[in-house]
Design a protein around this motif. Structure first.
Motif, short mmCIF file in Angstrom:
data_model
loop_
_atom_site.label_atom_id
_atom_site.label_comp_id
_atom_site.label_asym_id
_atom_site.label_seq_id
_atom_site.Cartn_x
_atom_site.Cartn_y
_atom_site.Cartn_z
N LYS A 37 0.84 -1.18 0.00
CA LYS A 37 0.00 0.00 0.00
C LYS A 37 0.88 1.25 0.00
CE LYS A 37 -4.36 0.74 2.17
NZ LYS A 37 -5.17 0.44 3.31
N PHE A 38 0.81 2.01 -1.07
CA PHE A 38 1.61 3.22 -1.19
C PHE A 38 0.80 4.47 -0.87
CE2 PHE A 38 3.33 0.29 -4.43
CZ PHE A 38 4.53 0.04 -3.83
N TYR A 39 -0.42 4.50 -1.34
CA TYR A 39 -1.24 5.70 -1.23
C TYR A 39 -2.59 5.33 -0.63
CZ TYR A 39 2.37 7.04 -4.54
OH TYR A 39 3.56 7.27 -5.13
N VAL A 94 -6.07 4.18 -5.03
CA VAL A 94 -4.87 4.19 -5.87
C VAL A 94 -4.17 2.84 -5.80
CG1 VAL A 94 -2.59 5.25 -6.18
CG2 VAL A 94 -4.56 6.69 -5.68
N THR A 95 -4.09 2.25 -4.63
CA THR A 95 -3.47 0.93 -4.49
C THR A 95 -4.22 -0.11 -5.30
OG1 THR A 95 -2.68 1.49 -2.28
CG2 THR A 95 -2.78 -0.84 -2.83
N GLU A 96 -5.55 -0.11 -5.23
CA GLU A 96 -6.35 -1.06 -5.99
C GLU A 96 -6.19 -0.83 -7.49
OE1 GLU A 96 -8.61 -4.23 -6.86
OE2 GLU A 96 -7.89 -3.66 -4.88
N THR A 97 -6.14 0.42 -7.91
CA THR A 97 -5.95 0.73 -9.33
C THR A 97 -4.60 0.21 -9.81
OG1 THR A 97 -7.32 2.71 -9.13
CG2 THR A 97 -5.84 2.60 -11.02
#
Length: 56
Positions: free
Chosen positions: A13-15, A19-22
């Motif tokens: 998980k970065f953001y 966003v992570t799922e995308t």
């Protein structure tokens, strides 16, 4: 990942969750497209080999 020192595992998980799922979905689709491309390339090679065998 700003400040990454490569000394430990980094979280997936970065953001935000969205966003992570995308990013995960994009990587998945890229892997599928790459596999399809490789299949097409292999099929093209086989067709060329068959053509050479028929010509000789």
């Amino acid at each position: 990942m700003s400040g990454d020192n490569l000394l430990g595992e980094q979280p997936l998980k970065f953001y935000s969750d969205e966003v992570t799922e995308t990013k995960i979905q994009l990587v998945h689709h890229l892997l599928i497209l790459n596999a399809q491309k490789n299949t097409i390339i292999d099929l093209d090679r086989k067709h060329k080999e068959w053509g050479n065998e028929l010509a000789s």
